[in-house]
Write an enzyme that holds these catalytic residues in place. Structure first.
Site: not given
Ligand code: NAD
Length: 493
Positions: A236, A387, A234, A287, A253, A231, A178
């Site tokens: 995570g 962040e 929070e 990130c 991640e 992502g 997804k």
């Molecule tokens: P996000 O956490 O809002 O969303 C990430 C994914 O999770 C999306 O597909 C979203 O639809 C899904 N999601 C949202 N709520 C959910 C839930 N309750 N249960 C399961 N899935 C859910 O993050 P974002 O805004 O898409 O991305 C930005 C974040 O990602 C930043 O914090 C960034 O640091 C992090 N990131 C980390 C890495 C890494 O390698 N550590 C790489 C890229 C991005």
């Protein structure tokens, strides 16, 4: 407009509810595509297809490693053929400059090629064991985990997906994937390639929809054996809680607030250029971004002047025309970044450059923010703690090495960090003290398919890429062989 579909059990399907969502081009606010919007029931269908593929038909799972490796090569070759198309899709959907999207696609292709080779390399181990039970051999083999759910963010729409898909497919798992609903188009194109090269039915499934519904179902559903997520921290945390029901294997991640420590003996011009790449690449939506510059007091003014000069020279515009920076991904994300900038001002940081939405000429309808530098920042400010995930960098000063280390580590995150100095011993000393998983000396942000990627502390669990990235998607089975069958003598007395 034709509705973009999900790929479940080998078929392209619309959601059961018939709902759709518009995907927006962030450079002008126009509708780029209409995408089917899945829900919990669609996720369940995909999970059932993956479960059947892994546990019943077993076509992919039972394929030998050489054939699996060859399939990954085919995927890479097909991606190569449409490399420019894939890059253009990510630029239109995400807003990154075209040359950055091209580099992402090249990386993604290489990632498939890398895991194609790695899956054929020797793995497992043979152990010398204590012979108290008679002559024994102990060895290990790696097996696929089973049904793997994978959830990715929008900042590298194709690449973040491939970091998960390539090793998981190589290992023989069945997958439900997804992507973030903000940027799904390049992943849909990738699944068309999976179909074209003949991935078996149900082995790779693509679901589209909101994280709060579909994403949560993937984390909770007991037929999913493993969940990997990239992502925010929070989300995570909520995935960790949801995954506890059947003690899923988990890989996270998460976010970062990474320190970029610069000593007075560093090459100043080089440090400025790397700091720019550290925070303004991909509009700062990275990130690992070097979002906290921590610099020795004696060179701070000179450094900040030069950084502001260079940041002010950054060109912004239509990402297809390769400016230095494109728009942020969505209007709401742009507003979030602008709110942080306002907080920085309100809490007393000195705005040195940028700090506003850019609306000149053709940028009027896009979500552009000028590169922003804040000076005179302190650890208690929101912009230093949280962040921002945009082109905003804070500057703080130190006098001693220990002060620099303490400031660098004064964060809940532990994803990345860098040190700039011409003193080799100090570089190693300081980098060893920084509590982060990905670090750089005299550079910032390069990343390689061969080397492990992941964070300490609230930045995550596990590692992607490299050998570790493959092993995340494998179980290790210990096999102990009795070479002298017969009486052991345990119950003699
Ligand atoms: P996000 O956490 O809002 O969303 C990430 C994914 O999770 C999306 O597909 C979203 O639809 C899904 N999601 C949202 N709520 C959910 C839930 N309750 N249960 C399961 N899935 C859910 O993050 P974002 O805004 O898409 O991305 C930005 C974040 O990602 C930043 O914090 C960034 O640091 C992090 N990131 C980390 C890495 C890494 O390698 N550590 C790489 C890229 C991005």
């Amino acid at each position: 407009m034709e509705i973009k579909k999900m790929f479940i059990d080998g078929c392209w399907v619309e959601s059961i509810s018939g709902k759709t969502r518009n995907t927006i081009n962030p450079s002008n606010g126009e509708v780029l595509a209409v995408v089917t919007e899945g829900d919990v029931d669609d996720a369940r269908l995909a999970i059932a297809a993956a479960k059947k593929s892994f546990y019943v038909t077993r076509e992919w799972r039972d394929t030998d490693a050489q054939t699996r490796g060859d399939m990954l090569l085919k995927i890479a070759d097909e991606m190569d053929k449409v490399r420019d198309e894939l890059a253009r899709i990510d630029t239109l959907n995400h807003g990154k400059p075209l040359r950055e999207a091209e580099a992402d696609v090249d990386d993604a292709i290489h990632c498939f090629r890398y895991y194609s080779s790695l899956i054929k390399a020797p793995h497992g181990g043979v152990y010398e064991v204590n012979e108290g039970f008679g002559k024994m051999h102990s060895y290990t083999i790696h097996e696929p985990v089973g049904v793997c759910a994978q959830i990715t963010p929008w900042n590298y729409p194709l690449l973040m997906g491939v970091w998960k898909l390539a090793p998981a497919i190589a290992a023989g798992n069945s997958i439900v994937f997804k992507p973030s609903s903000n940027c799904v188009l390049s992943c849909i194109r990738l699944f068309e390639i999976f179909e074209k090269v003949g991935m078996p039915k149900g082995s790779v499934n693509l679901v589209l929809g909101a994280g709060s519904t579909i994403g949560n179902e993937l984390a909770e559903n007991k037929d999913v054996d493993m969940i990997t997520f990239t992502g925010s921290t929070e989300v995570g945390q909520s995935i960790m809680r949801a995954a506890a029901g059947n003690v899923k294997k988990i890989g996270l991640e998460l976010g970062g607030k990474s320190p970029n420590v610069i000593f007075a003996d560093a090459d100043l011009e080089g440090a400025v250029e790397w700091a720019m790449l550290g925070i303004f690449l991909n509009q700062g939506e990275i990130c690992s971004a070097g979002s906290r510059i921590i610099i020795e007091e004696s060179i701070k003014d000179k450094f900040v002047r030069r950084l502001a000069e260079r940041a002010n020279a950054i060109t912004i515009g239509n990402p297809l025309e390769n400016p230095d920076m494109g728009p942020l991904v969505t209007e709401s994300h742009m507003n979030k970044v602008l709110d942080y900038i306002q907080k920085g001002i309100d809490e007393g940081a000195t705005l040195v450059c940028g700090g506003y939405r850019y609306t000149e000429g053709e940028c009027a309808k896009g979500y552009y923010v000028r590169p922003t530098v804040f000076d005179n920042c302190t650890d208690d400010m929101t912009i230093v703690k949280e962040e921002i995930f945009g082109p905003v960098v804070t500057v703080q000063t130190f006098k001693t090495e220990q002060e620099a280390i303490d400031m660098a580590n004064n964060t809940e995150y532990g994803l990345a960090g860098a040190v700039f100095t011409s003193d080799g011993a100090r570089a190693l000393r300081v980098i060893k003290e920084i509590r982060a998983g990905i670090t750089w000396i005299n550079c910032y942000n390069p990343c390689f398919n061969e080397a492990p990627w992941g964070g300490y502390k609230k930045s995550g669990i596990g590692r992607e890429l490299g050998i570790h990235g493959l092993e995340e998607y494998q179980e290790i089975k210990q096999i102990n062989i009795n070479l002298n069958p017969g009486v052991v003598g345990w119950y003699e007395h």
